[in-house]
Write a protein that holds these residues in place. Structure first.
Motif, PDB file in Angstrom:
ATOM      1  N   PRO A  59       0.838  -1.209   0.000  1.00  0.00           N
ATOM      2  CA  PRO A  59       0.000   0.000   0.000  1.00  0.00           C
ATOM      3  C   PRO A  59       0.872   1.258   0.000  1.00  0.00           C
ATOM      4  N   SER A  61       0.255   4.098   0.935  1.00  0.00           N
ATOM      5  CA  SER A  61       0.050   4.961   2.098  1.00  0.00           C
ATOM      6  C   SER A  61       0.784   4.440   3.332  1.00  0.00           C
ATOM      7  N   CYS A  81      -1.417   2.637  -5.411  1.00  0.00           N
ATOM      8  CA  CYS A  81      -2.329   3.762  -5.150  1.00  0.00           C
ATOM      9  C   CYS A  81      -3.781   3.291  -5.087  1.00  0.00           C
ATOM     10  N   VAL A  85      -5.385   1.018  -0.792  1.00  0.00           N
ATOM     11  CA  VAL A  85      -5.331   2.326  -0.118  1.00  0.00           C
ATOM     12  C   VAL A  85      -6.753   2.830   0.147  1.00  0.00           C
ATOM     13  N   LYS A  90      -5.745   8.567  -0.301  1.00  0.00           N
ATOM     14  CA  LYS A  90      -5.207   8.551  -1.664  1.00  0.00           C
ATOM     15  C   LYS A  90      -4.113   9.606  -1.836  1.00  0.00           C
ATOM     16  N   ALA A  93      -0.981   8.516  -0.157  1.00  0.00           N
ATOM     17  CA  ALA A  93      -0.326   7.418  -0.870  1.00  0.00           C
ATOM     18  C   ALA A  93       0.530   7.924  -2.019  1.00  0.00           C
TER      19      ALA A  93
END
Lengths: 351, 351, 351
Positions: A59, A61, A81, A85, A90, A93
């Motif tokens: 991920p 993020s 992305c 996530v 978003k 990320a």
């Protein structure tokens, strides 16, 4: 050895099989087949193509998980992305991915990819803009939920607008996802267009197709079973189309990441179907998957012995011959060659 | 019996089902279905069509094996220029085939075929030229590795150039091979064009499609297993397309020619899928395969009894009815009719 | 609950997934996807769509069986002019259906359908004329053996000629049958045309595709086995195309109506593949089939718990998360949502 094999092949094969071999061994062949509406010849599983036996998602993020990539050896790592996530993360990320691309040293990751959000999501443009600002660009771009040739044209347009008259020195590698009934219905057209844009623009080279099985199941209302019988049509259609266009085919993810036995079984099955790799979601899945998508010692021994026997029989002018109780002709020789080639490509890569 | 059955069918079936039956029984129906881009009606498994339950390959370069054909009883024997012949023996093969065609008396071979090399191989033209010089021409031409409609146009052009204004009195029978992902992707178009050329030129009549499983596996990077699960999509797609165009569908070869139990199992499975025959590579495989692709006595008994019951119910004005615990309507009657027809076509042929 | 779920989805999903959900929840969305040659968005398994878990055929010529419908609770009952009716009783069938439509009160039949004969049969026009004279029109028209887009145009033309400038206040629901190799080959085009006519004419709305397995088997020369392996390609292709066009997919009939265990097994398998319902030929089959095509209590518990966990993780900004040893992201959330939606649609319907 490659040269002597090529000479033998040149002598013994009909011209088509020979071209077939050549194109698979070639580093960057771009000639077309000269057939109406035909896919262009592209290398497959050969030198010059990035192996993607295991494709690991992280991920975008999650800074901590991204940092852990530096300790992992894997054919392909994907900074995500998209589905990994949360919607309210978003922005985080794509920023984190941009920074990490510039700072992280990943000598044991073969192919570094970024998966942006789907073109129809309204998020893809922001993802792409941010990623293209990174100090070091990713090797590969991944586009999920491709359902139309227009998605690929969108990517070409955005990259063209970004780079202007100075395209990148080498094109991005492109991997697309088929994750819906409609995407599967149109996959051949999408691959056709992807190859056309790969030839006619300097921005990307389509290299692979990923089967997004769980989105696909949600789309058609199917329920996943351990044997995945309900996905047989979709998986084998994806392999067939990908291979018709000389693309990699990446198989479904095994979401129960604790059951490694079942993972191994599913990986071996995918490899037997013709998939070249598999998506993974946990580092523990990597070695099992990469081993399953590499030729086994037994298969390599079989392949070497068969090719030796083949060469002997060719020298003595015999065609089809018997080897270990089976009648052997060119198709099986080609299969044996595939195995040795794949072994060669991945021999310096970690399993 | 055929006439009385036809009368009954004419009375009881809706017009479409009746045409369906008629076309299958017809000797050389060439009318079209009147649908856009529709395949023309052709006889299938009916009178006038050559049964090809077992299709036996013999390397064209092996004079001794060719001579042995005179002692074999088989639906279809193929003198092979292609995969069964070493590259440095291609000249020998086509010469030997030409001579053997003129000299060998083969009363127990139903259909005598020559398989030339693939159109893309650069060898096909020489193969064809030599074969067309034979004193007795083969019944059937087989074209391997068809990947484009242009391969069929190539054949029509070469035959036209050879025969000029005097085409052969009866067209060659034509059987094509699908052996790659691309060939499979385009198979419907290829069959469409094959039927168009069959109607518009006097040179050949497309009768069948062979699935070349081992070349196909090499092409998509698959590994054959005994259950052949990895080929399910391809095999069933081949059957579906072949049958949509009223063509025979010839199943994969069983290369372990010593394991006759496994051969029988695979043959029966193919027959259940709708294949009409199977490739064989050893004479010992012939009787097992020809039996598997013939209706069993149990199936024939079932078919006869079902049709009798059907006729009784039709006379009394009942539609769907119960027969041995199953609800019977037209589709099952059609299946029963297929079985009796196939039994009729092959009844004088050796198993 | 629907509104709050929608709000959550709106917040958390990418725009495409959100549209995806919306369209499935919508009562009568008709917007297109804006893709080239793309199917229009239609509701699926959502509110406003008639569930057809069990689809029961009753021969139109059998007044006694038609009368029994008033005591049956079933999602969909079909008064049949086609395969269930003997050829010399076609006139009786269509008259009986017309009268019964006007007289019978069927409060426990969800959807009342008439299956006319195939467009190519020469019987369809008379069937349709008679049915359209009924005091109460059926909800749904069923067209068997559709093999060409022209069959759908035929229906639109006949309805247009009948209604003139006064189309029915609400369009007929339309369900088509794929029952041959050719029909399967052209199914995507046929659905495309069906949707186009649904949008551009006031006469019908294409809602579903039925797989007519026994006619299909007769057409390709296949033999049915209990496991139905020989139909895997066809069944999964039908599901994929139907779902790409947001249509219901109705699975094969289980003709051995006494073996209810085997019926249950086959029904559950069909549901797992993505079929939304199944054809039945005996009232005893109804409850088993309707239960199999409804979400089980275990699946509903799993779906509810997963969505709760998902919402918690979304609030805290986490994307992919672990739930019962599996890694969860959007695709599995969508599957869970499908299950709850289906449960909602069928909750007041009898099983």
């Amino acid at each position: 050895m490659v040269t002597s094999m090529l000479n033998i092949i040149r002598r013994v094969c009909c011209r088509q099989a020979y071209h077939h071999q050549l194109s698979r061994l070639a580093t960057a062949s771009t000639q077309t087949r000269g057939l109406m509406a035909g896919p262009s010849m592209r290398p497959q599983e050969g030198q010059g193509v990035t192996p993607r036996r295991a494709v690991l998602y992280v991920p975008g993020s999650d800074e901590r998980k991204l940092a852990k990539l530096s300790g992992l050896t894997v054919d392909c790592a994907v900074m995500d992305c998209e589905d990994g996530v949360a919607a309210n993360r978003k922005d985080v990320a794509r920023e984190t991915i941009r920074k990490t691309l510039g700072s992280l040293h990943l000598p044991t990751v073969g192919d570094l990819a970024v998966r942006i959000n789907a073109v129809d999501s309204g998020l893809a443009e922001d993802d792409l803009k941010e990623v293209l600002q990174a100090e070091r660009l990713p090797d590969t771009l991944m586009i999920p939920k491709v359902e139309s040739v227009s998605h690929l044209q969108w990517l070409a347009d955005k990259l063209s607008a970004h780079f202007g008259p100075n395209p990148p020195s080498s094109p991005f590698k492109l991997v697309i996802f088929v994750e819906s009934a409609l995407g599967l219905l149109r996959l051949a057209n999408i691959c056709e267009e992807g190859q056309r844009l790969s030839r006619t623009t300097p921005f990307f080279t389509l290299e692979g197709v990923v089967f997004g099985s769980d989105d696909f199941c949600a789309d058609i209302g199917a329920t996943r079973t351990p044997e995945a019988t309900e996905l047989l049509y979709a998986r084998q259609k994806v392999v067939t189309i990908a291979k018709a266009y000389r693309l990699q085919a990446i198989d479904l993810v095994h979401i129960d990441y604790k059951d490694l036995d079942s993972l191994e079984k599913q990986s071996l099955e995918g490899a037997r179907m013709g998939f070249t790799g598999k998506q993974v979601i946990h580092p523990n899945q990597i070695p099992i998957v990469q081993k399953a998508f590499s030729p086994s010692p037994e298969r390599m021994e079989w392949a070497k012995a068969l090719i030796e026997a083949f060469e002997e029989h060719q020298h003595s002018g015999k065609g089809a011959f018997t080897f270990r109780d089976s009648m052997i002709d060119m198709p099986l020789v080609l299969q044996a060659r595939n195995i040795l080639k794949m072994a060669d490509v991945t021999k310096d890569k970690p399993q």
